[in-house]
Design a protein around this motif. Structure first.
Motif, PDB file in Angstrom:
ATOM      1  N   VAL A  19       0.829  -1.206   0.000  1.00 35.28           N
ATOM      2  CA  VAL A  19       0.000   0.000   0.000  1.00 35.28           C
ATOM      3  C   VAL A  19       0.859   1.250   0.000  1.00 35.28           C
TER       4      VAL A  19
ATOM      5  N   LYS B 179      -4.198  -6.411  -1.108  1.00 31.19           N
ATOM      6  CA  LYS B 179      -5.585  -5.981  -0.894  1.00 31.19           C
ATOM      7  C   LYS B 179      -5.641  -4.529  -0.450  1.00 31.19           C
ATOM      8  N   ASN B 180      -4.761  -4.155   0.469  1.00 34.84           N
ATOM      9  CA  ASN B 180      -4.745  -2.774   0.947  1.00 34.84           C
ATOM     10  C   ASN B 180      -4.329  -1.806  -0.153  1.00 34.84           C
TER      11      ASN B 180
ATOM     12  N   ASN C 264      -7.283  -1.199  -2.293  1.00 35.23           N
ATOM     13  CA  ASN C 264      -8.223  -0.298  -1.619  1.00 35.23           C
ATOM     14  C   ASN C 264      -7.779   1.160  -1.731  1.00 35.23           C
TER      15      ASN C 264
END
Length: 571
Positions: free
Chosen positions: A113, A145-146, A149
């Protein structure tokens, strides 16, 4: 040879001939047309996602799109165009990978991220020199996943001066929330003809010579990837002395001689095990790789099967003359069932090669198994042969008195022949002694709805000639009784008395047949030969009992004379 750059360093073909405009892209007409319409109508999307196999041109296409969006033309006053000039400062900087407003991120190495936030921090700032700030993220499916997002928030409300272009080989791993906010382009796998012509054009530009068959082999080995093909071509040129020959390419890739492989395939389908082993030994001695050889046989199997189903498929330019001759020679003499069996066993053989301690030994065993299997008739062919050559009655076990039992063939077909004969010769009605005979008669005479209802939707508690007592399920239609009475009268010449009630069904004919079949399977699976077969082919099972013969219990199992139980294997 390829030209050298200003630092006197060799530039590989994949870089030297990288497309610089949409006109240079190979086989991506749909993408070009869509972007052309978008630019003409000023309907540019804020995010694009390009998907396709490796080396098909995803990153190259992303850079061309960036140039198309930011080209200002030779005079410095142009707008977005489907034909970037390649001469303005924006075009040159993007081509050389040094434009400050075109940011590329390799998500395979920067998945976190923090990596995404680092580049997205600049989203709110307008571009320095370009019309649009373009973010190209390669292998986007590798983001965490982060990270997705963090990216998603920007995709939902992007500034007007920002465009995103994502590239991935694994489109299914990209979250749907991201995909729904992107315009998707599926870059097509390049055809053999497209690659062949491209390679031939490059050979001409490089001032070299190459045999057509050599370029065809490279085009096939590239498997739709232009970059992979150009890497192979680069290697072949390095090994050549001015002319890229077929022999050099075959040795480089590790291909066996194509004609020898054709001979091997023909020996396989003919069941000539000695010829198979001799051929494999010779090819292995000449440097053939077992894995490559089995993959080549898989391709030949597919090619012959396709030629059998679609004969016109052999008329194109994608097949060599030797391949066309093989297809024409074999397609009329080998069934799809045999080809499917060979295909399955070859596919299974690849995994066996991967774990085998000695690959050539494993290859020989695989091909021995296929050769013996290919020469065996299919169950359908065996059953037809039995029907043609057997003098046994279809309905009466007349040979049982001599110690042999009659073959049990389709009950419906047997009864239909019996009843049709009686109607034709004697002129009187059919006689049903059991509910099974009645259902079989209707099935054989194509009263399928009636036969299905009798088997599945009613339970018969009493049955005799002219009388039936049954329980009906709620599925039985209102006209069932009328149709049954009508068909019974037509079949037997008499009116039947039928008593019915509605309620919970007992055992239906279908349930009874299923129970009997399962019992037969359990019984058959206990015989030594069947046990041995099931043990040999792990995961196989008795799927369908096509023909059963009474087994002599005193023999302790199936002998060569009475092993007439046929079943389908799920390998």
């Amino acid at each position: 040879m390829a030209e050298e750059n200003k630092d006197n360093q060799y530039v590989v073909l994949a870089r030297k001939y990288r497309p610089q405009s949409f006109e240079d892209l190979l086989g991506q007409d749909a993408l070009v047309q869509t972007l052309t319409n978008a630019i003409k109508n000023n309907r540019l999307h804020h995010a694009y996602i390009l998907t396709g196999i490796r080396g098909v041109g995803k990153t190259t296409t992303a850079r061309i799109i960036a140039k198309a969006l930011n080209c200002i033309g030779k005079d410095g006053h142009g707008g977005p165009t489907i034909k970037p000039c390649g001469l303005c400062e924006n075009c040159k900087a993007i081509s050389e990978g040094r434009h400050i407003d075109i940011l590329e991120l390799d998500a395979a190495s920067r998945t976190g991220v923090d990596d995404i936030r680092e580049i997205l921090d600049g989203v709110r700032y307008k571009p320095t020199n370009a019309r649009y700030k373009v973010y190209i993220i390669d292998e986007v499916h590798m983001l965490s996943k982060n990270a997705f997002n963090a990216l998603l928030k920007t995709l939902e409300e992007p500034p007007s001066h920002v465009k995103f272009i994502f590239a991935t080989t694994e489109i299914r791993k990209v979250p749907v929330t991201v995909l729904s906010r992107c315009q998707r382009f599926d870059l097509q796998r390049l055809t053999i003809d497209t690659l062949f012509n491209h390679f031939k054009n490059i050979i001409g530009k490089e001032g070299l010579q190459a045999e057509d068959e050599a370029l065809q082999i490279i085009a096939k080995a590239a498997d739709g990837s232009c970059r992979d093909g150009l890497s192979l071509l680069d290697q072949a040129i390095s090994l050549s002395s001015g002319t890229v020959s077929t022999e050099i390419v075959k040795n480089m890739i590790g291909l066996a001689d194509r004609n020898q492989t054709f001979e091997l395939f023909e020996a396989l389908v003919a069941g000539k095990v000695d010829e198979v082993l001799t051929n494999v030994k010779e090819q292995y001695k000449n440097g053939a790789n077992p894995t490559t050889l089995i993959q080549d046989l898989i391709n030949i199997t597919h090619m012959v099967a396709k030629a059998k189903i679609v004969p016109s498929s052999v008329d194109g330019d994608s097949l060599a003359e030797s391949e066309k001759e093989l297809c024409k020679r074999l397609s009329g003499n080998i069934s799809i069932a045999i080809l499917s069996k060979i295909w399955q066993m070859l596919i299974k053989g690849i995994s066996e090669l991967a774990i085998a301690p000695v690959q050539i030994d494993a290859l020989e065993m695989i091909l021995i198994r296929i050769a013996y299997s290919a020469s065996l008739p299919t169950p359908f062919e065996i059953l037809n042969d039995v029907k043609k050559n057997s003098n046994l009655s279809l309905s009466t076990p007349q040979n049982a008195q001599n110690g042999a039992s009659a073959p049990i063939i389709s009950h419906a077909a047997a009864l239909a022949e019996q009843q049709n004969s009686a109607l034709a010769n004697k002129g009187n009605g059919a006689v049903f002694n059991t509910p099974e005979e009645m259902a079989a008669y209707f099935e054989a005479n194509r009263k399928l709805l009636l036969s299905y209802a009798i088997k599945n939707d009613i339970a018969i508690s009493e049955f005799s000639d002219g009388f039936i007592k049954m329980t009906l399920s709620d599925k039985v239609s209102n006209d069932f009784m009328l149709n049954l009475q009508k068909e019974l009268l037509a079949a037997t010449g008499k009116n039947w008395k039928i008593e019915t009630v509605r309620g919970q069904l007992g055992q239906t004919l279908a349930a009874k047949e299923h129970a009997e079949e399962e019992e037969n399977k359990r019984s058959i699976s206990e015989y030594p030969l069947v046990k041995a077969i099931l043990a040999e082919f792990k995961g196989s099972k008795i799927e369908t009992l096509t023909r059963l013969k009474q087994l002599e219990e005193e023999e302790g199992g199936l002998s060569s004379d009475d092993s007439e139980t046929f079943f389908d294997e799920e390998l």
